[in-house]
Design a protein around this motif. Structure first.
Motif, PDB file in Angstrom:
ATOM      1  N   PRO A 119       3.447 -13.286  -6.959  1.00  0.00           N
ATOM      2  CA  PRO A 119       2.110 -12.855  -6.533  1.00  0.00           C
ATOM      3  C   PRO A 119       1.914 -11.361  -6.812  1.00  0.00           C
ATOM      4  CG  PRO A 119       3.486 -13.456  -4.648  1.00  0.00           C
ATOM      5  CD  PRO A 119       4.210 -13.891  -5.878  1.00  0.00           C
ATOM      6  N   TYR A 121       0.753  -7.713  -6.410  1.00  0.00           N
ATOM      7  CA  TYR A 121       0.568  -6.810  -5.281  1.00  0.00           C
ATOM      8  C   TYR A 121      -0.925  -6.704  -4.971  1.00  0.00           C
ATOM      9  CZ  TYR A 121       0.445  -2.216  -3.062  1.00  0.00           C
ATOM     10  OH  TYR A 121       0.210  -1.182  -2.246  1.00  0.00           O
ATOM     11  N   PRO A 122      -1.372  -7.134  -3.794  1.00  0.00           N
ATOM     12  CA  PRO A 122      -2.800  -7.373  -3.558  1.00  0.00           C
ATOM     13  C   PRO A 122      -3.689  -6.174  -3.836  1.00  0.00           C
ATOM     14  CG  PRO A 122      -1.477  -8.217  -1.760  1.00  0.00           C
ATOM     15  CD  PRO A 122      -0.546  -7.451  -2.632  1.00  0.00           C
ATOM     16  N   ARG A 123      -3.202  -4.978  -3.534  1.00  0.00           N
ATOM     17  CA  ARG A 123      -4.089  -3.818  -3.718  1.00  0.00           C
ATOM     18  C   ARG A 123      -4.314  -3.550  -5.204  1.00  0.00           C
ATOM     19  NH1 ARG A 123      -1.086   0.219  -0.229  1.00  0.00           N
ATOM     20  NH2 ARG A 123      -2.561   1.834  -0.783  1.00  0.00           N
TER      21      ARG A 123
ATOM     22  N   ASN B   8       9.996 -12.908  -2.304  1.00  0.00           N
ATOM     23  CA  ASN B   8      10.016 -12.689  -3.748  1.00  0.00           C
ATOM     24  C   ASN B   8       9.604 -11.264  -4.141  1.00  0.00           C
ATOM     25  OD1 ASN B   8      10.601 -13.665  -6.209  1.00  0.00           O
ATOM     26  ND2 ASN B   8       8.578 -14.560  -6.596  1.00  0.00           N
ATOM     27  N   PRO B  59       5.629  -2.808  -3.193  1.00  0.00           N
ATOM     28  CA  PRO B  59       6.407  -3.547  -4.185  1.00  0.00           C
ATOM     29  C   PRO B  59       5.561  -3.792  -5.424  1.00  0.00           C
ATOM     30  CG  PRO B  59       5.592  -5.041  -2.517  1.00  0.00           C
ATOM     31  CD  PRO B  59       5.169  -3.668  -2.091  1.00  0.00           C
ATOM     32  N   ALA B  60       6.234  -4.011  -6.561  1.00  0.00           N
ATOM     33  CA  ALA B  60       5.496  -4.337  -7.782  1.00  0.00           C
ATOM     34  C   ALA B  60       4.910  -5.735  -7.655  1.00  0.00           C
ATOM     35  CB  ALA B  60       6.411  -4.252  -8.988  1.00  0.00           C
ATOM     36  N   ALA B  61       5.650  -6.588  -7.014  1.00  0.00           N
ATOM     37  CA  ALA B  61       5.163  -7.939  -6.785  1.00  0.00           C
ATOM     38  C   ALA B  61       5.847  -8.463  -5.537  1.00  0.00           C
ATOM     39  CB  ALA B  61       5.466  -8.830  -7.983  1.00  0.00           C
ATOM     40  N   GLY B  62       5.274  -9.482  -4.965  1.00  0.00           N
ATOM     41  CA  GLY B  62       5.879 -10.068  -3.775  1.00  0.00           C
ATOM     42  C   GLY B  62       5.136  -9.691  -2.523  1.00  0.00           C
ATOM     43  N   GLU B  63       5.538 -10.274  -1.412  1.00  0.00           N
ATOM     44  CA  GLU B  63       4.809 -10.083  -0.168  1.00  0.00           C
ATOM     45  C   GLU B  63       5.768  -9.744   0.952  1.00  0.00           C
ATOM     46  OE1 GLU B  63       1.065 -12.932   0.344  1.00  0.00           O
ATOM     47  OE2 GLU B  63       2.912 -13.995  -0.174  1.00  0.00           O
ATOM     48  N   PHE B  72       0.583  -6.026   2.914  1.00  0.00           N
ATOM     49  CA  PHE B  72       0.040  -5.222   1.811  1.00  0.00           C
ATOM     50  C   PHE B  72      -1.361  -5.637   1.406  1.00  0.00           C
ATOM     51  CE2 PHE B  72       4.561  -4.226   1.150  1.00  0.00           C
ATOM     52  CZ  PHE B  72       4.431  -2.856   1.221  1.00  0.00           C
ATOM     53  N   SER B  73      -1.873  -6.719   2.003  1.00  0.00           N
ATOM     54  CA  SER B  73      -3.250  -7.063   1.685  1.00  0.00           C
ATOM     55  C   SER B  73      -4.204  -6.320   2.614  1.00  0.00           C
ATOM     56  CB  SER B  73      -3.464  -8.565   1.791  1.00  0.00           C
ATOM     57  OG  SER B  73      -3.208  -8.979   3.113  1.00  0.00           O
ATOM     58  N   MET B  74      -3.647  -5.552   3.560  1.00  0.00           N
ATOM     59  CA  MET B  74      -4.511  -4.758   4.431  1.00  0.00           C
ATOM     60  C   MET B  74      -4.926  -3.491   3.689  1.00  0.00           C
ATOM     61  SD  MET B  74      -2.666  -5.114   8.129  1.00  0.00           S
ATOM     62  CE  MET B  74      -1.121  -4.369   7.725  1.00  0.00           C
TER      63      MET B  74
END
Lengths: 809, 224
Positions: A119, A121-123, B8, B59-63, B72-74
């Motif tokens: 996934p 990175y959302p930002r 991940n 992170p570059a990717a992952g949650e 990180f979606s905040m």
């Protein structure tokens, strides 16, 4: 193994050719403008502007337009429109071509990284390059602000304007005085610009400088450019001049309207930038948080500006210059160090450990370089504000002095007809007396004549006045020097004719007849008779004859070498009798019955006064040329003058106030003050540079602390606020110190005085007038500039990554 | 649903244009109130892992999911607030703010929240007394010894009673005796306050004393 990142690739061929085509389009556009001969005028008009556009425009002109125009052997049979269209097309097409040259690199052919498919990175996923809505907010905001300024200015002051134009108007509009209307509309426009900037930045959650640049250039710039061109392009003037007359009137008050337009535009852009920054700080991180308590708490610890020692020291430097406080500081430090050393040595003899602790405390007191920089920045802002306040106050003093002198000799407003005399003036005066705000009136006749004394000739403005009422309009009665009186104008027989040549102050006059007729000593009448041929036939000796009185200025009296009781001739070229070679000049003898001294060289050398009835006879005027008015509030003169016109029923009567009749003088003064203000503001800008350096140093020094604060949960906006607060503290401290020292200096100049050479300046001492608004403005500008200056370092501070500072060890 | 879970997570560094993958798809679940040690060779990315866990580094990717919610979606402000309320950090060096007294340093996280000052200071004073520094309240960090400063830093991390305490070699700069004191404090707060604690350490005996031991090597985290 490369990342899947796709970089921008430049195709330089396309980029350059696009730039070239766009440039060609710009040249064509320029030629189109220059067809109407406006181009040269624009660059000329901007030639003296401080904005630096001029050199750009002129070099563009020299590089591109001149060859382009030269290459056209004869003007093409095209009018400007074709150039305009072709230029615009080439301009846009060029940019398109240029954009085509910027391409994304193709996706790499190598395999994906191990993270592929994870996934995002959302930002990062929510990141966008360009915000159209923000562009709309910025560009639309500044356009709206300009539009609102123009509309409001027209609306708020239209009442006064239409009355002044003599139009039928039942008092529609709010009828504010134009400067006030301008102030109100400027305030509104500034807030619009500020809010637009804040909204745009809040939407994009970043500063969005590309959007701001495009918005300002493409939507904001056209209006000031158009206003600048208005005077020079007849078509524009015809189409828009009527609508924009209020705007051009206010700008015209400055003397150089273009300067006004561009300053206002600059101010709007400044407010937009402030709004953008505030919007970013307030909402950039996703939430509006205007509280400052914590940020100030931290900022105050970082730069301890409000320490008595720093403030007092800077104030001392501002008040006394650098050297004396430095000497005192050196002496104090030397004494202190000596005392401390003895104390510590004595302490060491008793208790070495206590002495070491004491030494340590002494070391801790030493200041860091940032402290030094802070003090310097505070001092820099202080010097700028102080200089602004002093210079502007002195210039205001000069202006007030001038205004007082002009209004002492001139009326606040003048009522006259568009053509012809005012035989009905007593009736008019009755009507005018009903207008509220008019406190005095006096009829007058004015003309240009030559004044002739024995051997001297000068051109003067002669004014026929009514001695009974002139005192209610000007300060002339108060300017009369002892020996003469206004009363003698009406009743010249009251002045006892001067007998004998021994009169004071005119030895030259007495010498000459003595030389011309050596044996005739003691026969002054004969001497007078000798000059009589100038006037014409005279049957009675001039000294005994009762002549109509005249009052002259001190400088004129000195130049003509006359004193009270002397005879002068007034010669008017507008004679009615025909001589062999056309109309004969008319001449008449007057006796000097008084000398006035206003303190204004121009008036003392160029104005003479006679009785109204004599003027009526001499110039063959029925009644009067006009009526001088005095109003209760000189700043309201324009409106009262308009009221008077309305009371009289408009055309053929008109009234002009003092600012109109002396417009060039006051607008020159105002322009001078403005330019002075701009130049002195440069000091503040230099100080702002110092603040930028100081805050950047602070940011570098505090990188670790910034990281820690972020780790503890301070959002980016909070960090920005902390460092903005630090810059602002410096600005506020400097502004207040500058205000204090500036006011102190002004007070010093006012109370103690700085002597001027009266021969040169015509006033004995430097005048000072502290205008609260302008003084406050200087401080506000300084604080604003420091706020702007700290934006960049503050943003830099907020972009410090938390891990960055925590790692550096 | 795990209390804190890492899904991940990838993270790389770039050194002279070369990519170094530090974390390669790390996944991990932590339960509430766990006391975890993390060991691994130098440069394996233990600190980076801790920073990502603490939202200091993206992170570059992952949650990273806290109670099922992706942190990180905040937005920035929410992440900052999350960091402020939920996470306490202790680093290898104390990282106290030099311009502020020990008391103010401890109170700082609460001051950022703009809480009631008097109450905040009272709490901070209590905490300082608990870590044995009741007498050092008004000293600046420069006037404290290494062990004292580290204890102040620990008090600062605990002042808002966070759910997670992340400690990055908290005793790396201290002598064994002082270090042991800090360890004891860590164990105490974990037991008394129920705080989930992740402690990065080189100290094998300390690691062994923790209920759960993790090892970071080759970009992967495994239970040791």
């Amino acid at each position: 193994m490369q990342s899947a990142e796709r970089q921008t690739v430049y195709r330089w061929g396309l980029v350059w050719s696009g730039a070239l085509v766009a440039f060609g389009g710009a040249v064509l556009l320029g030629v189109a403008v220059s067809r109407s001969n406006a181009w040269a005028e624009v660059s000329q008009a901007l030639g003296l502007s401080v904005m630096g556009w001029a050199s750009l425009l002129q070099s563009l002109n020299a590089l591109a337009l001149v060859p382009a125009e030269l290459s056209l052997k004869q003007p093409l049979p095209l009018s400007g429109t074709q150039y305009l269209v072709a230029g615009a097309l080439a301009w846009l097409g060029g940019w398109g071509l240029l954009a085509a040259g910027l391409r994304r690199a193709p996706a790499p052919t190598e395999g994906p990284s191990p993270a592929a498919g994870a996934p995002l990175y959302p930002r990062l996923a929510g990141y966008r390059d360009f915000y159209w809505s923000t562009l709309g907010a910025y560009g639309g905001g500044i356009l709206l602000a300009e539009w609102a300024l123009i509309q409001l200015q027209s609306l708020l002051s239209s009442g006064a304007q239409s009355v002044a134009q003599g139009e039928a108007s039942g008092g529609s509009g709010l009828q504010l005085a134009p400067p006030w209307a301008f102030a109100v509309s400027l305030l509104v426009a500034c807030s619009i610009s500020f809010v637009a900037g804040a909204i745009g930045a809040a939407r994009a959650r970043r500063l969005s400088l590309p959007e701001a640049t495009i918005g300002v250039f493409y939507l904001g710039l056209p209006i000031p450019i158009m206003l600048t061109l208005l005077d020079r392009v007849p078509a524009l003037q015809l189409a828009l001049g009527y609508r924009l007359r209020e705007v051009t009137y206010v700008a015209g008050l400055l003397g150089r309207p273009e300067l006004g337009y561009w300053l206002v535009f600059g101010l709007l852009v400044l407010m937009l930038v402030l709004g953008i920054n505030s919007g970013f700080v307030a909402a950039g991180s996703g939430r509006l948080d205007l509280r400052l308590g914590f940020e100030l708490f931290v900022a105050r610890r970082h730069v301890a500006v409000f320490r008595p020692s720093l403030l007092l020291g800077t104030l001392a430097v501002l008040m006394l210059g650098i050297i004396p406080p430095l000497i005192i500081y050196g002496i104090v430090r030397a004494v202190e160090a000596a005392v401390e050393r003895t104390r510590i040595r004595e302490l060491g003899l008793v208790d070495p450990l206590a002495a070491a602790a004491s030494l340590n405390r002494l070391k801790l007191r030493e200041q860091s370089p940032t402290m030094m920089m802070t003090a310097l920045s505070v001092g820099g802002v202080g010097v700028g504000v102080m200089a602004l306040i002093i210079v502007l106050s002195v210039m205001s003093g000069f202006e007030l002095d001038l205004q007082k002198k002009i209004l002492g000799t001139h009326a606040h407003a003048v009522v006259s007809k568009y053509a012809g005399d005012l035989p009905e003036y007593p009736k008019l005066m009755e009507q005018i007396a009903k207008v509220p705000g008019v406190v005095g009136q006096s009829p007058f006749i004015t003309n240009q004549v030559m004044i002739v004394s024995e051997g001297n000739v000068d051109g003067v403005v002669i004014k026929g006045i009514d001695p009974d009422t002139v005192g209610s309009v000007t300060d002339l009665p108060g300017y009369m020097l002892p020996g003469g009186s206004l009363e003698y104008l009406k009743k010249p027989e009251l002045l006892t004719p001067r007998r004998g040549p021994g009169g004071a102050g005119s030895p030259m006059l007495d010498d000459r007849p003595a030389g011309a007729a050596p044996p005739a000593g003691g026969q002054p009448e004969e001497a007078e008779e000798e000059i009589d041929p100038i006037i014409g036939s005279m049957t009675k000796p001039a000294q005994e004859q009762v002549l109509p009185g005249i009052i002259v200025g001190r400088e004129l009296a000195a130049a003509m070498r006359v004193v009270v009781g002397d005879k002068v001739n007034i010669v008017s070229p507008l004679g009615t009798e025909l001589g062999p070679s056309g109309p004969m000049p008319k001449s008449r003898a007057f006796r000097v019955v008084g000398v006035f001294y206003s303190g204004m060289y121009e008036y003392d050398a160029k104005f003479v006064y006679i009785f109204l009835d004599e003027a009526q006879k001499f110039f063959e005027v029925k009644g009067a040329n006009g009526i001088d008015l005095k109003v209760a509030d000189i700043d309201d003169a324009r409106r009262i003058a308009a009221d008077v016109t309305r009371q009289l029923g408009g055309y053929p009567y008109r009234s002009r106030d003092w600012s109109e009749t002396n417009r060039n003088l006051f607008s020159a003064l105002r322009l001078e003050k403005l330019v002075m203000g701009i130049i002195l503001s440069i000091i503040i800008i230099v100080a702002a540079g110092l603040i930028v350096a100081t805050v950047i140093m602070l940011v570098l020094e505090k990188r670790k602390e910034i990281s820690v604060l972020k780790a503890l949960g301070v959002p980016d906006g909070g960090i920005v606020k902390i460092f903005l607060a630090e810059g602002l503290q410096i600005g506020v401290a400097g502004g207040l110190l500058g205000l204090l020292s500036g006011l102190a200096w002004c007070l010093f100049i006012e109370k103690v005085g700085i002597k001027l050479d009266p021969e040169v300046y015509y006033i004995p001492a430097l005048p000072v007038r502290i205008e609260p608004v302008q003084t406050l403005l200087a401080v506000v500008i300084a604080v604003l500039v420091t706020y702007l200056a700290s934006i960049y370092p503050a943003l830099k501070a907020s972009s410090v990554e938390p891990v960055e500072g925590l790692k550096a060890e | 649903m795990a209390f804190l879970s890492i899904r991940n997570v990838f993270k790389s560094y770039f050194l002279h244009g070369k990519r170094i993958d530090v974390l390669r798809g790390v996944s991990l679940d932590l339960e509430r109130g766990e006391l975890v040690s993390l060991i691994g060779p130098s440069g394996a990315g233990k600190s980076t892992f801790l920073h990502v866990l603490g939202t200091l580094d993206a992170p570059a990717a992952g949650e990273v999911l806290f109670e099922g919610r992706s942190v990180f979606s905040m937005n920035d402000a929410q992440i900052a607030e999350f960091r402020n309320r939920t996470i306490g950090f202790v680093f290898q060096s104390h990282y106290l703010l030099p311009e502020f007294t020990a008391l103010e340093n401890v109170a700082m996280p609460a001051l950022i929240q703009r809480g009631d000052r008097a109450k905040t200071y009272a709490q901070a004073r209590e905490l300082l007394e608990r870590v044995g520094l009741g007498a050092r309240v008004d000293h600046r960090p420069g006037e404290l010894s290494g062990g004292e400063a580290q204890r102040v830093a620990l008090a600062r991390a605990l002042v808002l009673k966070p759910a997670i305490l992340l400690a990055d070699e908290p005793t790396g700069n201290l002598d064994p005796a002082t270090g042991e004191g800090i360890h004891q404090l860590l164990r105490d707060v974990n037991r008394d306050l129920g705080i989930t604690a992740v402690v990065v350490t080189h100290n094998e005996t300390l690691a062994q004393s923790m209920p759960r031991r993790l090892r970071l090597a080759g970009g992967q985290v495994t239970d040791a």
